[in-house]
Design a protein around this motif. Structure first.
Motif, mmCIF file in Angstrom:
data_model
loop_
_atom_site.group_PDB
_atom_site.id
_atom_site.type_symbol
_atom_site.label_atom_id
_atom_site.label_comp_id
_atom_site.label_asym_id
_atom_site.label_seq_id
_atom_site.Cartn_x
_atom_site.Cartn_y
_atom_site.Cartn_z
ATOM 1 N N HIS A 477 0.695 -1.284 0.125
ATOM 2 C CA HIS A 477 -0.003 -0.035 0.080
ATOM 3 C C HIS A 477 0.731 1.299 0.003
ATOM 4 O O HIS A 477 1.195 1.864 1.090
ATOM 5 N N VAL A 478 1.287 1.642 -1.270
ATOM 6 C CA VAL A 478 1.659 2.945 -1.392
ATOM 7 C C VAL A 478 0.832 4.152 -1.428
ATOM 8 O O VAL A 478 -0.269 3.992 -2.238
ATOM 9 N N GLU A 479 1.044 5.189 -0.934
ATOM 10 C CA GLU A 479 0.234 6.459 -1.232
ATOM 11 C C GLU A 479 1.290 7.691 -1.132
ATOM 12 O O GLU A 479 2.224 7.942 -0.560
ATOM 13 N N PHE A 480 0.964 8.535 -2.358
ATOM 14 C CA PHE A 480 1.834 9.673 -2.608
ATOM 15 C C PHE A 480 1.360 10.882 -1.711
ATOM 16 O O PHE A 480 0.104 10.862 -1.433
ATOM 17 N N ASP A 481 2.178 11.577 -1.576
ATOM 18 C CA ASP A 481 1.916 13.189 -0.897
ATOM 19 C C ASP A 481 1.079 13.992 -1.959
ATOM 20 O O ASP A 481 0.989 13.652 -3.291
ATOM 21 N N ARG A 482 0.879 15.060 -1.564
ATOM 22 C CA ARG A 482 -0.042 15.999 -2.540
ATOM 23 C C ARG A 482 0.709 16.310 -3.764
ATOM 24 O O ARG A 482 0.469 16.369 -4.777
ATOM 25 N N SER A 483 2.170 16.545 -3.659
ATOM 26 C CA SER A 483 2.774 16.888 -4.550
ATOM 27 C C SER A 483 3.393 15.738 -5.570
ATOM 28 O O SER A 483 3.592 15.987 -6.727
ATOM 29 N N GLY A 484 3.454 14.590 -5.256
ATOM 30 C CA GLY A 484 3.807 13.369 -5.837
ATOM 31 C C GLY A 484 5.453 13.139 -5.691
ATOM 32 O O GLY A 484 5.998 12.238 -6.224
ATOM 33 N N LYS A 485 5.968 13.941 -4.825
ATOM 34 C CA LYS A 485 7.326 13.904 -4.597
ATOM 35 C C LYS A 485 7.813 12.859 -3.740
ATOM 36 O O LYS A 485 8.885 12.285 -3.719
ATOM 37 N N HIS A 486 7.008 12.346 -2.883
ATOM 38 C CA HIS A 486 7.235 11.332 -1.863
ATOM 39 C C HIS A 486 6.289 10.286 -2.049
ATOM 40 O O HIS A 486 4.898 10.642 -2.092
ATOM 41 N N ALA A 487 6.687 8.803 -1.732
ATOM 42 C CA ALA A 487 5.750 7.849 -1.606
ATOM 43 C C ALA A 487 5.951 7.204 -0.393
ATOM 44 O O ALA A 487 7.047 6.981 0.057
ATOM 45 N N LEU A 488 4.722 6.926 0.245
ATOM 46 C CA LEU A 488 4.609 6.400 1.581
ATOM 47 C C LEU A 488 4.203 4.846 1.567
ATOM 48 O O LEU A 488 3.179 4.508 0.895
ATOM 49 N N LEU A 489 4.986 3.920 2.217
ATOM 50 C CA LEU A 489 4.706 2.606 1.885
ATOM 51 C C LEU A 489 4.729 2.148 3.271
ATOM 52 O O LEU A 489 5.125 2.588 4.233
ATOM 53 N N SER A 490 3.701 0.973 3.689
ATOM 54 C CA SER A 490 3.655 0.413 4.861
ATOM 55 C C SER A 490 4.381 -0.956 4.972
ATOM 56 O O SER A 490 4.390 -1.629 4.052
ATOM 57 N N ILE A 491 4.805 -1.111 5.947
ATOM 58 C CA ILE A 491 5.353 -2.491 6.608
ATOM 59 C C ILE A 491 3.976 -3.117 7.317
ATOM 60 O O ILE A 491 4.029 -2.567 8.429
ATOM 61 N N TRP A 492 3.232 -4.312 6.591
ATOM 62 C CA TRP A 492 2.086 -4.622 7.431
ATOM 63 C C TRP A 492 2.685 -5.605 8.467
ATOM 64 O O TRP A 492 2.516 -6.828 8.285
ATOM 65 N N ASP A 493 3.063 -5.071 9.723
ATOM 66 C CA ASP A 493 3.239 -5.914 10.835
ATOM 67 C C ASP A 493 2.812 -5.019 12.179
ATOM 68 O O ASP A 493 3.123 -3.923 12.124
ATOM 69 N N ASP A 494 2.593 -6.036 13.231
ATOM 70 C CA ASP A 494 2.290 -5.156 14.407
ATOM 71 C C ASP A 494 3.597 -4.417 15.009
ATOM 72 O O ASP A 494 3.585 -3.366 15.391
ATOM 73 N N PHE A 506 13.815 6.675 -5.389
ATOM 74 C CA PHE A 506 13.416 5.427 -4.569
ATOM 75 C C PHE A 506 14.423 5.640 -3.484
ATOM 76 O O PHE A 506 14.522 4.440 -2.893
ATOM 77 N N GLU A 507 14.814 6.542 -3.005
ATOM 78 C CA GLU A 507 15.811 6.440 -1.718
ATOM 79 C C GLU A 507 14.770 6.542 -0.490
ATOM 80 O O GLU A 507 13.927 7.515 -0.502
ATOM 81 N N GLU A 508 15.153 5.941 0.415
ATOM 82 C CA GLU A 508 14.522 6.053 1.811
ATOM 83 C C GLU A 508 14.830 7.254 2.654
ATOM 84 O O GLU A 508 15.944 7.539 2.621
ATOM 85 N N ILE A 509 13.937 8.105 2.646
ATOM 86 C CA ILE A 509 14.011 9.246 3.571
ATOM 87 C C ILE A 509 13.791 9.210 5.145
ATOM 88 O O ILE A 509 14.363 9.433 5.743
ATOM 89 N N LYS A 510 12.646 8.571 5.363
ATOM 90 C CA LYS A 510 12.186 8.333 6.793
ATOM 91 C C LYS A 510 11.730 7.196 7.042
ATOM 92 O O LYS A 510 10.726 6.742 6.290
ATOM 93 N N ARG A 511 11.599 6.612 8.064
ATOM 94 C CA ARG A 511 10.927 5.356 8.764
ATOM 95 C C ARG A 511 10.079 5.754 10.089
ATOM 96 O O ARG A 511 10.735 6.270 11.057
ATOM 97 N N ILE A 512 8.638 5.685 10.147
ATOM 98 C CA ILE A 512 7.942 6.001 11.026
ATOM 99 C C ILE A 512 7.366 4.604 11.688
ATOM 100 O O ILE A 512 6.447 4.035 11.045
ATOM 101 N N PRO A 513 7.701 4.277 13.153
ATOM 102 C CA PRO A 513 7.060 3.091 13.506
ATOM 103 C C PRO A 513 5.621 3.311 13.594
ATOM 104 O O PRO A 513 5.019 4.503 14.188
ATOM 105 N N MET A 514 4.911 2.189 13.303
ATOM 106 C CA MET A 514 3.605 2.078 13.538
ATOM 107 C C MET A 514 2.998 0.838 13.853
ATOM 108 O O MET A 514 3.980 -0.265 13.380
ATOM 109 N N ARG A 515 1.818 0.347 14.310
ATOM 110 C CA ARG A 515 1.248 -0.960 14.559
ATOM 111 C C ARG A 515 0.507 -1.239 13.431
ATOM 112 O O ARG A 515 -0.839 -0.994 13.377
ATOM 113 N N LYS A 516 1.113 -1.936 12.522
ATOM 114 C CA LYS A 516 0.522 -2.557 11.126
ATOM 115 C C LYS A 516 -0.436 -1.496 10.611
ATOM 116 O O LYS A 516 -1.616 -1.535 10.327
#
Length: 535
Positions: A477-494, A506-516
């Motif tokens: 599940h990738v979703e882009f920001d408003r500008s289309g400059k960034h793609a956000l992807l999910s790691i589907w895990d607790d 396609f370089e990683e900029i930031k990783r934000i911890p989330m619960r699935k």
């Protein structure tokens, strides 16, 4: 503590409580359990489950425990939850209280359907409705720094929460609890101010993105598929799997307006597969699970322009030609040869593309004339609801992953012929892109390579990059920001994350911890019905 969290402990679920722990309806299929096992399971439920889930299994402080509610818990998952509980919820572990045999028989008992469809009337819906903040008291401007149209609603299924993410800084603005098993598809008011969320348990929640607080909540059914918001911002429509109905709500505070049974002319009822809004048509489009029909319900004050070509013959011919039920919110039935499991629309909402249940065929329905106009080769169960459109060599094309086959189908939306099959490392679930990027991202959701994501060039239809952001964990599940400059992807895990990528390098900029984090929904992309995201 938020109003929604306080509300979790309130019992607004049923109008009658049962003093025993026995289910209020006889089970439809008791053959899988012997009489003594059935009696034992009923007693176990009465002793250990009724306080939170109610005697009728329709839910209380805890979620409903019906087959429709538990269908995603496969294999031994139900027994595992009973034994070990659920992290970050009030579900306790029973492995020290019940033995293995008792847990197994209770899990089997919960999978049994009820002999009668439990009802959820308009009175029940109205009783569940609660407004936490009067809409008239809400602030006129956002109470945070940043672009309110570049926010993301991130659904975290791991502990039933939603995070509101600032799309400028990629910092969370708020995190609040939701009902059990929230459906991933967040829907927004046309101005992007409010987000509407639906849980599988039938609850619809309205949240204000300006003041970052829950405004209202209502239970529209016992098992809800999803919601849609009218393009004029007046209405929210919820589609239910249980009971078989649609519920129309006032978008201002979720006040219920109408309960619409989903029944064919010969009396057969159907579950709702999904509800969509068709902005150019000022109508809701309804996909049905058990009937070879598509419904269109106009919310326009004058519904006649919804059906071009029949306007001049409206009084004389429309009923016979289009099978329209008149009155406020008229129902138009489009009859098909087969039930459709999944839908996709062109950008003009002139055509509906549906996947047939047989998993081999697709069909194109012209909504103006109300009939099928073409077949499409779509074997392998395409996930049309997560397809995208873009221009390729002067033609508008549809690209969709497949749930069973390792491929992406690219289809010309003029001839409806497949122009390319892109081979992948496994069946996929989501495709995403943006008008401002030449690339599309498609996950490999199933199989041994579920941890990879393919990126293909929309100009050449060739895969140019394959990412493996977290080996061994589902990347989706990738979703882009408003500008289309960034793609956000999910790691589907607790123990998961939302990963922010530079969409060009396609370089990683930031990783934000989330619960699935099962889904992320950008306000601007959604309210503008971007061709690169689901509608």
């Amino acid at each position: 503590m938020s109003p929604a969290l306080r509300h979790l402990g309130k019992d607004l679920i049923v109008t009658t409580l049962f003093v025993t722990g026995l289910a209020s309806y006889a089970l439809a299929d008791e053959t899988t359990l012997k009489p003594d096992q059935f009696a034992n399971a009923s007693a176990l439920y009465a002793t250990h489950c009724t306080a939170c889930h109610n005697g009728d299994r329709l839910g209380g402080m805890g979620p409903a425990l019906l087959p429709e509610s538990l269908e995603r818990l496969r294999g031994n998952s139900i027994a595992d939850v009973i034994a070990h509980g659920r992290p970050a919820t009030q579900m306790p572990a029973f492995d020290q209280t019940l033995n293995t045999a008792d847990i197994a028989v209770l899990a089997d008992w919960l999978r049994q359907p009820l002999a009668e469809m439990p009802g959820w009337s308009m009175a029940d819906i109205q009783q569940s409705h609660e407004v936490f903040v009067e809409p008239a008291t809400l602030p006129d401007t956002p109470q945070f720094d940043g672009d309110p149209l570049n926010l993301f609603t991130v659904v975290e299924a791991g502990d039933h929460h939603v995070t509101i993410l600032n799309g400028d800084t990629f910092e969370p603005l708020d995190r609040f609890p939701t009902r059990f098993a929230l459906h991933g598809g967040a829907k927004y008011s046309p101005d992007g101010r409010f987000v509407y969320l639906a849980s599988r348990d039938g609850w619809v929640q309205m949240y204000d993105l300006y003041s970052l607080q829950t405004v209202a909540e209502i239970r529209v059914g016992l098992n809800t598929r999803n919601v849609a918001v009218s393009d004029d911002g007046r209405y929210v429509m919820a589609g239910n799997m249980l009971p078989h109905n649609l519920v129309l709500l006032d978008a201002r505070d979720l006040t219920p307006i109408r309960n619409i049974p989903v029944i064919s002319k010969d009396g057969k009822s159907s579950r709702v597969s999904a509800v969509y809004t068709a902005p150019p048509r000022h109508s809701f489009i309804i996909a049905l699970k058990d009937l070879p029909e598509v419904w269109e319900i106009s919310y326009a004050d004058d519904p006649r322009p919804v059906y071009p070509g029949f306007v001049h013959n409206y009084e004389a011919n429309m009923v016979e030609a289009l099978d329209v039920q008149y009155g406020p919110f008229p129902i138009r039935r489009i009859h098909l040869a087969d039930e459709l499991d999944d839908f996709f629309f062109d950008q003009e909402y002139r055509h509906l593309i549906g996947a047939a249940r047989n998993g081999r065929d697709g069909q194109v329905v012209n909504l103006n004339v109300g009939r099928k106009i073409a077949d499409i080769a779509l074997e392998g169960m395409p996930h049309l609801g997560s397809g995208i459109t873009f221009e390729y060599q002067g033609h508008q094309v549809l690209a969709t992953p497949h749930l069973k086959d390792p491929k992406i189908s690219v289809i010309d939306m003029e001839t409806w012929k497949t122009i390319k099959i892109i081979d992948t490392q496994g069946p996929g679930f989501f495709a995403r892109s943006h008008d401002n990027t030449p690339y599309a991202w498609v996950d490999v959701f199933f199989g041994p390579h579920k941890d990879v994501v393919h990126i293909f060039d929309k100009r050449t239809l060739e895969i140019v990059k394959t990412l493996r952001p977290e080996p061994g964990k589902v990347a989706a599940h990738v979703e882009f920001d408003r500008s289309g400059k960034h793609a956000l992807l999910s790691i589907w895990d607790d123990d998961g994350a939302v990963i922010v990528y530079d969409a060009a390098t396609f370089e990683e900029i930031k990783r934000i911890p989330m619960r699935k984090p099962v889904g992320k929904y950008n306000v601007f992309n959604k309210i503008t019905y971007s061709a690169g995201t689901s509608h």
